[in-house]
Scaffold this active site. Structure first.
Site, PDB file in Angstrom:
ATOM      1  N   GLN A   1      -1.195   6.586  -4.082  1.00  0.00           N
ATOM      2  CA  GLN A   1      -0.885   5.231  -3.637  1.00  0.00           C
ATOM      3  C   GLN A   1      -2.116   4.367  -3.406  1.00  0.00           C
ATOM      4  O   GLN A   1      -1.990   3.180  -3.116  1.00  0.00           O
ATOM      5  CB  GLN A   1      -0.044   5.280  -2.356  1.00  0.00           C
ATOM      6  CG  GLN A   1       1.264   6.013  -2.516  1.00  0.00           C
ATOM      7  CD  GLN A   1       2.153   5.403  -3.563  1.00  0.00           C
ATOM      8  OE1 GLN A   1       2.064   4.213  -3.863  1.00  0.00           O
ATOM      9  NE2 GLN A   1       2.998   6.216  -4.176  1.00  0.00           N
TER      10      GLN A   1
ATOM     11  N   ASP B   1      12.759   2.481  -1.402  1.00  0.00           N
ATOM     12  CA  ASP B   1      12.481   1.695  -2.588  1.00  0.00           C
ATOM     13  C   ASP B   1      13.666   1.899  -3.525  1.00  0.00           C
ATOM     14  O   ASP B   1      13.888   3.010  -4.008  1.00  0.00           O
ATOM     15  CB  ASP B   1      11.182   2.236  -3.209  1.00  0.00           C
ATOM     16  CG  ASP B   1      10.612   1.302  -4.245  1.00  0.00           C
ATOM     17  OD1 ASP B   1      11.170   0.215  -4.445  1.00  0.00           O
ATOM     18  OD2 ASP B   1       9.593   1.672  -4.848  1.00  0.00           O
TER      19      ASP B   1
ATOM     20  N   LYS C   1       9.481  21.680 -12.549  1.00  0.00           N
ATOM     21  CA  LYS C   1      10.638  22.400 -13.029  1.00  0.00           C
ATOM     22  C   LYS C   1      10.249  23.408 -14.095  1.00  0.00           C
ATOM     23  O   LYS C   1      10.731  24.530 -14.119  1.00  0.00           O
ATOM     24  CB  LYS C   1      11.645  21.409 -13.614  1.00  0.00           C
ATOM     25  CG  LYS C   1      12.630  20.909 -12.578  1.00  0.00           C
ATOM     26  CD  LYS C   1      13.679  20.026 -13.232  1.00  0.00           C
ATOM     27  CE  LYS C   1      14.361  19.166 -12.177  1.00  0.00           C
ATOM     28  NZ  LYS C   1      14.936  17.948 -12.728  1.00  0.00           N
TER      29      LYS C   1
ATOM     30  N   TRP D   1       0.396   1.468  -3.850  1.00  0.00           N
ATOM     31  CA  TRP D   1       0.953   0.753  -2.703  1.00  0.00           C
ATOM     32  C   TRP D   1      -0.104   0.137  -1.787  1.00  0.00           C
ATOM     33  O   TRP D   1       0.049  -0.973  -1.295  1.00  0.00           O
ATOM     34  CB  TRP D   1       1.878   1.675  -1.896  1.00  0.00           C
ATOM     35  CG  TRP D   1       2.761   0.950  -0.935  1.00  0.00           C
ATOM     36  CD1 TRP D   1       3.606  -0.084  -1.227  1.00  0.00           C
ATOM     37  CD2 TRP D   1       2.868   1.180   0.466  1.00  0.00           C
ATOM     38  NE1 TRP D   1       4.245  -0.491  -0.086  1.00  0.00           N
ATOM     39  CE2 TRP D   1       3.826   0.269   0.967  1.00  0.00           C
ATOM     40  CE3 TRP D   1       2.271   2.082   1.345  1.00  0.00           C
ATOM     41  CZ2 TRP D   1       4.184   0.224   2.314  1.00  0.00           C
ATOM     42  CZ3 TRP D   1       2.636   2.053   2.690  1.00  0.00           C
ATOM     43  CH2 TRP D   1       3.577   1.126   3.163  1.00  0.00           C
TER      44      TRP D   1
ATOM     45  N   TRP E   1       7.059  -2.410  -8.066  1.00  0.00           N
ATOM     46  CA  TRP E   1       5.872  -2.285  -7.214  1.00  0.00           C
ATOM     47  C   TRP E   1       5.646  -3.532  -6.382  1.00  0.00           C
ATOM     48  O   TRP E   1       4.994  -3.492  -5.354  1.00  0.00           O
ATOM     49  CB  TRP E   1       4.629  -1.939  -8.049  1.00  0.00           C
ATOM     50  CG  TRP E   1       4.710  -0.513  -8.419  1.00  0.00           C
ATOM     51  CD1 TRP E   1       5.179   0.005  -9.590  1.00  0.00           C
ATOM     52  CD2 TRP E   1       4.416   0.592  -7.574  1.00  0.00           C
ATOM     53  NE1 TRP E   1       5.182   1.366  -9.521  1.00  0.00           N
ATOM     54  CE2 TRP E   1       4.717   1.755  -8.308  1.00  0.00           C
ATOM     55  CE3 TRP E   1       3.925   0.713  -6.269  1.00  0.00           C
ATOM     56  CZ2 TRP E   1       4.541   3.033  -7.773  1.00  0.00           C
ATOM     57  CZ3 TRP E   1       3.751   1.981  -5.749  1.00  0.00           C
ATOM     58  CH2 TRP E   1       4.064   3.117  -6.500  1.00  0.00           C
TER      59      TRP E   1
ATOM     60  N   LYS F   1       0.573  22.351  -9.900  1.00  0.00           N
ATOM     61  CA  LYS F   1       1.583  21.399  -9.471  1.00  0.00           C
ATOM     62  C   LYS F   1       2.944  22.072  -9.492  1.00  0.00           C
ATOM     63  O   LYS F   1       3.213  22.901 -10.350  1.00  0.00           O
ATOM     64  CB  LYS F   1       1.608  20.210 -10.421  1.00  0.00           C
ATOM     65  CG  LYS F   1       0.733  19.088  -9.927  1.00  0.00           C
ATOM     66  CD  LYS F   1       1.078  17.776 -10.582  1.00  0.00           C
ATOM     67  CE  LYS F   1       0.254  16.684  -9.938  1.00  0.00           C
ATOM     68  NZ  LYS F   1      -0.015  15.566 -10.792  1.00  0.00           N
TER      69      LYS F   1
ATOM     70  N   PRO G   1       7.900   3.091   1.401  1.00  0.00           N
ATOM     71  CA  PRO G   1       9.260   3.462   1.021  1.00  0.00           C
ATOM     72  C   PRO G   1       9.284   4.449  -0.141  1.00  0.00           C
ATOM     73  O   PRO G   1       8.769   4.149  -1.208  1.00  0.00           O
ATOM     74  CB  PRO G   1       9.872   2.119   0.610  1.00  0.00           C
ATOM     75  CG  PRO G   1       8.708   1.308   0.132  1.00  0.00           C
ATOM     76  CD  PRO G   1       7.539   1.724   0.975  1.00  0.00           C
TER      77      PRO G   1
END
Length: 1065
Positions: free
Chosen positions: A588, A87, A628, A592, A553, A625, A48
RNA sequence: GGGCCCGUGGCUCAGCCUGGUCAGAGCGCCCGCCUGAUAAGCGGGAGGUCCGGGGUUCGAAGCCCCGCGGGCCCA
């Protein structure tokens, strides 16, 4: 029937919209699901995404991979569970809501607007973001159950969490413990490690050296260094490394001679830092210092320390710890078990108390500075220590220090009571189960994962916040706890509820109880503050809920069963669990992938998924990366809008292997788009002709069609492709699949096959040769569109609808079965021979180019020199193709006789024979050929014998002038460039045909329109053209070619010295 | 400090698992071709010590070891 293509140009923006409408109108998605409902189960579990409100390229990549796999498995016949998840709890949303409501501190939530309103706002916010993100995912063509996603905020889901925590409790895996954690004094909550990651900012802090007097010794001190003076009141020990060498240093201070204990390696640096001179008088290992007692420098100010000193054997002593480094400081580490992770660990080993006289807001709760905010106390403590004479040196340091990501407050380490899942107790099971049951893609991720598991500690699951799964722990006055596993249980155990401070007793009967609850509290909502109201009775004791909520988590960790509403309903769980496949980004692996296994082993003693794949990050073209601050963010919407969904999707699965980082490049995307454009052109070409001819493959018997070698070849290639793509997707080597498709489309289908069959398509009427070509193309599309459907669902559908559906009948390409390779159709020998042909054609073209003979002019003869059997066979079997593609009258394997020019090799002869070289050279000039043929020989010249070999020769081959040659792998191509009058005439005819065609096109004539051609040109041209008038007329659909004044639409063509006129008849 | 991944022509990357048909593709650059897929398509050319160094092997971009550089995760 096949229709003329609706769009002639590949314009994804246009027809992708159309395809979307088609799917919507026909409810295709539901039909696809329905059609596989009896297939074997395939439980795909969506990791999620957090409902942050906008997806980025990384999220897009993630879902594109998932969608491709889902579509692939569906076509393979599986009944795929494809529920997306979101999530939706957690601090990020709380923060956004706080900002929106203008709340400044945590207390405001309870005092200003009330927890119930706050929770309502959080829910609204999360649901709204979910909606926005859903639209974005849909835009990518991701086919999931968007109307019924799993949401971590639903009652069923929360209950699933409760169930899991209850299991943990029953197994003794849920414990309350004091732990030192990052703590934000403004948000007033513990922060998990991952929340702190990346939030280290440069900050100026005090840097002080303090001396701790050694008990019972005059003028002897332990020297420590710290950047957090405020933790000194909580000091309980000094840690040294058992292995390091320490020194007693005699130091001259302004108060006289003192002895300081410092790590030996740091003596010099520390002394220069504090600006004093000294000498080492004694050295010893750190372990020898263990147990040395010192006098706590703030004991009078913090009376509790006096108690510690009496109660705890190891308080205010030197202890040993491996974590001590020789980087900064003195090698003696001030240790406050209540304010440092390692301090805590090492302190616990020595049975020290976890002392932390600081409250939630970061103020001292006792002692001299009671009520003072700890960071404000720093300068006061420094001043105080100076007065007492313990301060050796006070400076400042700029270092990285963790800050709260929301309010930028410097975090403090603080021991607090938290709830833990004792994962350390089940680590072995996790690793064992993972080992036995889980396949990792790529396989080395497993190593990384195992390392992560080994290093992980217990899981802090409590948070002192509001928007999350409420911790289902109820506690009695005496500390006894009870964990509630479901809403039903909560109601059963409840005896009263508290509403606005007022206690309402509940009736005994369950249903009546429920009625009262609903009346007073509203409908079931397992969030705060609803659940906070319940008072339950267990073992005769009344209990209230512990106010914490659960780490988010944990929410996602239970997804594999919580998304199935287990345990509230069991059916899906029994049918589907565990998940067959999950795939997420590399961050993850320790999140996760791990939280799921940990939670699952706690709940079920086994792991919750069988296959797990990892992908990388999306970076910008330079490898930075996207952020902004760099201004290099590319939004998925932008990509879709500019280039289309299919190109975007295919590109993301093609650009790099999924487990590596993907540098997003518009150029790469354009390249993929070009491939799709080529595919589109092949489709347009085929569909145009097929529609003109009312082509219907179902009316043909393939047994009777006169297939040519190239037809069999492309079908062979297509069937080989099936294997490559299938294997690539199944082993998660996605570039293997996408590159194979790419090459097939560009190289095999477009550059080669279409090129070969073009002319066959132009024939009018029911020509079997043409029909064989049509049929072949049709079969190729039948395979190719199936293979591409999971990657580029739109173009596959669009082409399918026109080209295949009329004959296959199935409503959508996505309802078709994944193709199986027809092994009989694969002819590797033919594929090799065709490769040879392509190489020969390339070499031949290159030779022609050097000879400056345009392809339009035929050549008399091409000779292939080769020893390669495949090449020989190819030239024989595929001769027609060679002649055609090279525009040669004849292509044969043979040998070109050429003259050898044999000369002395001066570079060799000179150095070897020195003074005799001239003689040898003279001989070679004359008899070189004899030597060449003999290989080596002894020659006597003027009484001397010389041993000569071929090395003494340079050999050049001289081709007859009318040949031009070019090597290829497997042989050599010789083009005979003799231009006969006949060849010239043919070439010239083609020159004119081409120009007339160009003119037809400029006039936008229909293919069937007839014309009259008039040509003004030189006599020579006229004569040459005269030999091929029929050809010109046939090619240009002219009823007549007249030499004389150009009439009608007239164009002058200086390159062929002619004026051409055409008129429509 | 530990673990894992990556390091191939100017750029972005395939190939590496299953050592011997490749040293490849696209982009960019130069030169051409084709023209009934055509505001498309195709060919040719230049360009690389496959990060460096060892080793295994008849043979290594590919396997092993060491080092260097980059990334991620953990401490």
């Amino acid at each position: 029937m096949i229709k003329e293509p609706e769009f002639r140009d590949y314009n994804p923006g246009e027809f992708e919209e159309k395809v979307e409408r088609f799917w919507k109108e026909n409810d295709t998605y539901e039909k696809v699901k329905e059609s596989r409902s009896n297939g074997p189960k395939y439980y795909f579990l969506d990791g999620p995404p957090y409902v942050s409100g906008a997806i980025h390229l990384g999220t897009a990549w993630n879902k594109i991979i998932k969608d491709m796999v889902i579509r692939f498995r569906t076509m393979q016949g599986y009944n795929v569970r494809r529920q997306p998840g979101f999530d939706m709890h957690g601090l990020p949303i709380e923060v956004k809501v706080e900002q929106a409501l203008g709340l400044k501190v945590k207390k405001d939530i309870e005092t200003e607007i009330g927890v119930d309103n706050f929770i309502r706002k959080c829910k609204e916010f999360a649901l709204n973001n979910l909606k926005v993100m859903t639209e974005q995912f849909k835009m990518l063509g991701v086919w999931m159950d968007w109307d019924k996603p799993y949401m971590t905020i639903k009652n069923e889901y929360i209950e699933s969490g409760w169930f899991t925590l209850k299991r943990a409790w029953e197994k003794g895996l849920l414990e309350k413990d004091k732990r030192v954690l990052h703590w934000c004094p403004r948000c007033e909550t513990a922060l998990a490690e991952h929340e702190v990651r990346g939030e280290y900012k440069i900050r100026k802090d005090p840097s002080i050296y303090v001396k701790f007097p050694v008990e019972g010794k005059e003028n002897e001190y332990l020297l420590i260094w710290t950047t957090t003076p405020w933790t000194l009141p909580a000091n309980l020990a000094v840690t040294v490394h058992p292995e390091y060498d320490y020194a007693k240093v005699k130091v001259e201070t302004d108060k006289g001679e003192e002895y300081w204990i410092i790590a030996k390696a740091l003596v010099e640096r520390v002394l220069s830092e504090v600006g004093l001179k000294g000498e080492i008088v004694e050295t010893f290992k750190g372990e020898e210092l263990e147990g040395l007692r010192y006098v706590h420098v703030l004991m009078d100010e913090y009376p509790t320390q006096k108690e510690f000193r009496e109660k705890y054997e190891w308080a205010h002593r030197v202890i040993l710890g491996e974590h001590v480094t020789l980087g900064d400081g003195t090698g003696l580490v001030h240790t406050a078990p209540g304010h440092g992770e390692e301090d805590y660990e090492v302190g616990r080993g020595y049975g020290l108390p976890i002392y932390s006289p600081v409250d939630d807001e970061g103020r001292y709760t006792e002692g001299f500075w009671k009520g003072t905010y700890v960071k404000d106390a720093d300068p006061q403590i420094i001043e105080y220590l100076t007065e007492k004479g313990y301060l050796v040196k006070a400076g400042t340091i700029e270092h990285k220090y963790p800050h709260c990501w929301r309010c930028k407050t410097p975090l403090i380490f603080r021991a607090t009571d938290q709830w833990f899942l004792k994962v350390s107790k089940v680590k072995d099971t996790i690793i064992k189960e993972n080992d036995e049951k889980v396949t990792w893609y790529p396989d080395w991720v497993k190593v990384r994962y195992d390392n992560g598991v080994m290093n992980s500690g217990d899981w802090v699951i409590s948070r002192q916040r509001y928007w999350g799964i409420p911790l289902p722990i109820w506690q009695a006055e005496d500390g006894e706890i009870y964990v509630v596993g479901s809403f039903k249980e909560l109601v059963e155990k409840s005896v009263a509820i508290v509403l606005d401070g007022e206690r309402i007793e509940l009736p005994e009967d369950y249903n009546e109880k429920l009625k009262v609850i609903e009346e007073k509290l509203g409908p079931e909502d397992l969030h705060r503050p609803y659940v906070d109201a319940f008072i339950i009775r267990v073992n005769g004791k009344e209990m209230r809920r512990v106010k914490d909520v659960v780490d988010v988590w944990f929410d996602s960790g239970i997804a594999s069963w919580a998304s199935l509403d287990y345990p509230r309903t069991e059916e899906n769980f029994r049918k589907l669990w565990p998940a067959d496949f999950i795939v997420e980004g590399e961050d993850q692996v320790t999140k996760w992938f791990y939280s799921q296994q940990a939670a699952s082993v706690i709940a079920f003693d086994t792991v919750p998924y069988r296959k797990v794949a990892m992908h990388g990050y999306v970076l910008d073209e330079k490898g930075d990366k996207m952020s902004k601050s760099l201004g290099n963010i590319i939004r998925p919407e932008e990509v879709v809008q500019k280039e289309g969904r299919d190109p975007f999707r295919f590109y993301m699965l093609w650009a790099t292997n999924p487990w590596e980082n993907l540098r997003f490049s518009w150029k790469g995307l354009a390249q993929v788009k070009r491939m799709l454009n080529i595919l589109w052109n092949v489709y347009v070409l085929s569909a145009t002709y097929m529609s003109l001819d009312d082509f219907d493959p179902t009316k043909l018997n393939p047994q009777e069609l006169p297939f040519r070698e190239e037809d069999r070849w492309i079908l062979s290639r297509a069937n080989s492709l099936i294997g490559d793509v299938t294997e690539g997707v199944e082993t998660f080597r996605l570039t293997k699949a996408t590159r194979a498709i790419y090459n097939f489309v560009v190289e095999d289908l477009s550059r080669w096959y279409v090129r070969l069959i073009r002319k066959r398509m132009w024939v009018e009427g029911d020509d079997p040769d043409k029909l064989a070509a049509y049929y072949t193309v049709w079969k190729v599309f039948d395979v190719l569109l199936r293979l591409m459907a999971p990657f580029t669902p739109y173009i596959a559908e669009e082409i399918y609808q026109n080209l295949l559906r009329p004959f296959i009948g199935v409503e959508s390409v996505h309802m078709l079965d994944w193709p199986k390779a027809d092994e009989k159709a694969i002819d590797e020998e033919l594929e090799r021979e065709m490769e040879a042909v392509r190489r020969i054609v390339e070499a031949g073209s290159s030779a022609r180019q050097r000879a400056k003979i345009k392809l339009r002019y035929p050549v008399r003869r091409i000779i292939i020199e080769t020893e390669d059997e495949t090449v020989k066979k190819a030239v024989e079997r595929l001769n027609r193709l060679l002649k055609d593609q090279l525009n040669a009258k004849e292509v044969v394997v043979g040998r070109v006789e050429r003259e050898l020019i044999i000369k002395p090799n001066f570079a060799k002869v000179g150095p070897e024979f020195k003074g005799d070289a001239k003689k040898v050279i003279a001989w070679i000039s004359e008899h070189g050929k004899e030597l060449y043929e003999a290989g080596e020989m002894d020659v006597e010249l003027e009484g001397k014998t010389f041993h000569l070999t071929r090395e003494h020769l340079t050999i050049e081959e001289k081709l007859p002038d009318f040949f031009v040659a070019e090597d290829f792998e497997g042989g050599r191509v010789f083009v005979d460039k003799t231009l006969t009058r006949e060849l010239l005439a043919e070439g010239l005819a083609r020159e004119f045909v081409r120009r007339i065609q160009e003119m037809r096109k400029r006039l936008d004539l229909d293919v069937n329109d007839r014309i009259v051609v008039t040509i003004e040109t030189t006599d020579e041209n006229r004569e040459l053209l005269g030999e091929n008038l029929d050809y010109i007329m046939k090619e240009t659909r002219a009823t007549e070619v007249v030499f004389g004044e150009a009439k009608g639409y007239v164009v002058e063509w200086p390159e062929v010295q002619a004026k051409i006129g055409i008129e429509r008849v």
